[in-house]
Design an enzyme around this catalytic site. Structure first.
Site, mmCIF file in Angstrom:
data_model
loop_
_atom_site.group_PDB
_atom_site.id
_atom_site.type_symbol
_atom_site.label_atom_id
_atom_site.label_comp_id
_atom_site.label_asym_id
_atom_site.label_seq_id
_atom_site.Cartn_x
_atom_site.Cartn_y
_atom_site.Cartn_z
ATOM 1 N N SER A 178 0.861 -1.187 0.000
ATOM 2 C CA SER A 178 0.000 0.000 0.000
ATOM 3 C C SER A 178 0.885 1.220 0.000
ATOM 4 O O SER A 178 2.071 1.143 0.379
ATOM 5 C CB SER A 178 -0.886 -0.002 1.255
ATOM 6 O OG SER A 178 -1.532 1.247 1.437
ATOM 7 N N TYR B 243 -1.882 -1.169 10.296
ATOM 8 C CA TYR B 243 -1.954 -1.342 8.847
ATOM 9 C C TYR B 243 -0.659 -0.854 8.194
ATOM 10 O O TYR B 243 -0.069 -1.533 7.351
ATOM 11 C CB TYR B 243 -3.157 -0.565 8.319
ATOM 12 C CG TYR B 243 -3.455 -0.734 6.850
ATOM 13 C CD1 TYR B 243 -4.383 -1.676 6.424
ATOM 14 C CD2 TYR B 243 -2.839 0.063 5.890
ATOM 15 C CE1 TYR B 243 -4.683 -1.829 5.064
ATOM 16 C CE2 TYR B 243 -3.128 -0.076 4.538
ATOM 17 C CZ TYR B 243 -4.046 -1.024 4.135
ATOM 18 O OH TYR B 243 -4.334 -1.170 2.805
#
Length: 274
Positions: free
Chosen positions: A140, A153
């Site tokens: 990401s 995350y």
């Protein structure tokens, strides 16, 4: 057009979002896909729609035996495994690091980090037999820089990029390439769930923060994954392909970028991709 003729690919989290788009792209390119997901109804429906080129395998990526089973299913159903896409993901623990519980941390890491390790492990074991294969893991933009996602995350996605580089060093001698894709904000069920579950609203929000002025769709990420799976990328390994409209380069957003969107984006709502 990128082709995967004869290719056999396992896609974790393959029943929706980027995973579903990847499964569709694999089949459209002439390959076969194992849809490894917990969403039984969606997974079976997608496999039924795609016909003989796809099969659903119930997979909880927090269980090593399930991931190993999906890899075995690929070999038994379609032949030698040529591709593995470690895509399954969740937003996971949200909030201040001072308030995040160890239990929430462990659960998030089990899906976003440990499952990528296990997927890479079992795919490599299968691929080494034919000395050929490509592993692609979902990182990401939150794994490229801080402030684009929740703490755990962000930590997990940085780890995905680290593992990609490390595993590429070991597995290249076996003819196995290991790469990652790092999407920016993408219109998926997971990102829509952060708001009002309306894909159109999500698309408008993401477009408002995009330097290119339009929203990233799952197919945009799937195209990058397909490239890395294919022989078009035969000399590419240990690489993270960032697909974010140039956001992480410091590119300026378009003039209509609103102050409200700016506040929300910097509150950590970007970088949530699967």
């Amino acid at each position: 057009m990128t082709r995967l003729d004869g290719g056999c690919v396992v896609v974790t989290g393959g029943a929706s979002g980027i995973g579903e788009a990847t499964v569709r792209a694999v089949v459209a390119a002439g390959g076969s896909a194992v849809i490894a997901d917990l969403q039984d109804d969606r997974g079976r429906a997608l496999a039924s729609e795609l016909g003989a080129a796809a099969v659903f395998h119930h997979t909880d990526v927090t269980r090593e035996e399930d991931i190993a089973g999906a890899v075995d299913c690929a070999g038994e159903t379609f032949g030698p495994l040529t591709g593995m896409v470690n895509n399954a993901g969740v937003v996971g623990a949200i909030g201040s690091i001072m308030e995040t519980s160890a239990e929430a941390f462990d659960h998030t890491m089990s899906i976003l980090s440990r499952a990528v390790f296990l997927g890479t492990k079992h795919a490599a074991r299968a691929m080494k037999l034919q000395k050929r294969g490509a592993i692609v893991s979902l990182a990401s933009t939150a794994g490229v820089m801080g402030g684009l996602g929740p703490h755990v995350y962000t930590m997990a996605k940085h780890g995905v990029i680290g593992l990609t580089k490390s595993a590429a060093c070991e597995l290249s001698r076996l003819g196995i390439r290991v790469n990652a894709v790092a999407p920016g904000g993408t219109v998926t069920p997971m990102t829509s769930a952060l708001g009002d579950n309306n894909p159109e609203t999500t698309a408008d929000f993401i477009a408002a923060g995009s330097p290119l002025g339009f929203a990233c769709m799952p197919e945009d990420i799937a195209n990058g994954i397909l490239y890395l799976l294919s022989d078009d990328a035969r000399y590419v390994t240990g690489h993270t392909l960032v697909i974010d409209a140039g956001e992480t380069t410091g590119a300026e957003p378009p003039p209509f970028f609103s102050q409200e969107a700016d506040i929300l984006l910097h509150a950590g709502q970007r970088g949530l991709d699967e």
